[in-house]
Design an enzyme around this catalytic site. Structure first.
Site, PDB file in Angstrom:
ATOM      1  N   ASP A 188       1.159  40.919  43.150  1.00  0.00           N
ATOM      2  CA  ASP A 188       2.063  39.804  42.894  1.00  0.00           C
ATOM      3  C   ASP A 188       1.915  38.799  44.026  1.00  0.00           C
ATOM      4  O   ASP A 188       1.475  39.152  45.136  1.00  0.00           O
ATOM      5  CB  ASP A 188       3.515  40.275  42.783  1.00  0.00           C
ATOM      6  CG  ASP A 188       4.382  39.302  42.000  1.00  0.00           C
ATOM      7  OD1 ASP A 188       4.590  39.525  40.790  1.00  0.00           O
ATOM      8  OD2 ASP A 188       4.817  38.288  42.580  1.00  0.00           O
TER       9      ASP A 188
ATOM     10  N   ARG B 203      17.004  27.127  43.869  1.00  0.00           N
ATOM     11  CA  ARG B 203      16.298  28.160  44.618  1.00  0.00           C
ATOM     12  C   ARG B 203      16.071  27.749  46.079  1.00  0.00           C
ATOM     13  O   ARG B 203      16.185  28.582  46.986  1.00  0.00           O
ATOM     14  CB  ARG B 203      14.938  28.430  43.962  1.00  0.00           C
ATOM     15  CG  ARG B 203      15.020  28.937  42.516  1.00  0.00           C
ATOM     16  CD  ARG B 203      15.320  30.432  42.458  1.00  0.00           C
ATOM     17  NE  ARG B 203      15.314  30.929  41.085  1.00  0.00           N
ATOM     18  CZ  ARG B 203      14.233  31.364  40.449  1.00  0.00           C
ATOM     19  NH1 ARG B 203      13.049  31.348  41.057  1.00  0.00           N
ATOM     20  NH2 ARG B 203      14.317  31.819  39.223  1.00  0.00           N
TER      21      ARG B 203
END
Length: 278
Positions: free
Chosen positions: A149, A43
């Site tokens: 979120d 990532r």
């Protein structure tokens, strides 16, 4: 598990991983076990490459010296966002068949329903909640859904409400016709109808920080979130959820999660669905 350092495009050591996972945990409460070593590399190597840095040691230095500019990118990169419309269908069935009938009696004076989708990712969960409620609740009721979120990128996708055709391929035809329309700019995309967007507010929120919300909720969805936290953090978070719920209200968690021996504020009433005791 023993971490194996491999020959890669960018050197990534155990020391680098330990620095990065401590920053992640300190900021978000998310645990990163050894098994996530390769995931962190995969990532974050994109950030190392984009910033023109030679290795992960340099990225660790950059992240700590450019905290305000880079930290959001760092958290966005390592946050896992796996979701779909009506994921774990039994939750939405329970919401429709049990929760809504009780709320229609309990809240008949205010005619209000308040729901929080905590960890809403790209929006499929809150839109699924909205569809369920709008299909089951009388039109003169006031429904509001807060969707939060940690990842700002997924929140932007959620707020836009535009999805590829494959994301909605498994939805029943009647739901597609009622709640989605063709996206004008791309034939391969659909857009949720404004009636859904109008009752959802998308907000960035770190669950480890203070919460600005004051009013109690009737329902909280926090699915596949607490699995990333240690026991102490889970316990504290669930207690905070209990404080944010009205009396005898509901908390939905993920299919691999459990509140067993974590807290006494809730009782199990259905598969991974809990009701506040008082």
């Amino acid at each position: 598990m023993a971490i194996v350092e491999k020959e890669r495009e960018f050197k990534f050591t155990v020391d680098d991983f330990n620095i990065l996972r401590k920053l992640s945990n300190d900021h978000s409460g998310i645990q990163a076990p050894d098994e996530r070593f390769d995931m962190f590399y995969s990532r974050l190597s994109k950030r190392v490459r984009k910033l023109g840095l030679p290795d992960f040691n340099a990225y660790c230095d950059y992240l700590q010296s450019n905290h305000d500019d880079e930290f959001t990118q760092f958290i966005n990169a390592i946050t896992t966002n796996l979701t779909s419309f009506f994921r774990e269908q039994h939750h939405f069935d329970y919401l429709r068949d049990v929760v809504v009938p009780e709320l229609l009696i309990r809240n008949k004076q205010t005619k209000q329903i308040r729901v929080w989708s905590a960890g809403c990712s790209t929006g499929e969960e809150p839109y699924s909640i909205a569809i369920t409620l709008l299909d089951a609740v009388p039109r003169d009721w006031d429904i509001k859904i807060l969707a939060t979120d940690l990842d700002t990128n997924v929140l932007q996708t959620a707020a836009e409400g535009i999805y590829t055709q494959d994301r909605v391929a498994d939805l029943p035809t009647d739901i597609l016709k009622r709640w989605f329309m063709r996206n004008k700019s791309s034939s391969n995309h659909v857009k949720v109808k404004s009636a859904l967007q109008e009752i959802i507010q998308f907000k960035q929120l770190n669950l480890m920080n203070e919460w600005a919300m004051k009013i109690p909720f009737d329902v909280i969805f926090c699915r596949n979130v607490i699995i990333y936290f240690d026991r102490e953090t889970k316990t504290a978070l669930v207690k905070r959820y209990a404080n944010m719920l009205s009396s005898k209200s509901w908390l939905f968690i993920g299919h691999s999660e459990s509140l067993n021996q974590i807290c006494s504020e809730f009782k199990l009433v259905s598969t991974t669905c809990y009701q506040k005791n008082i």
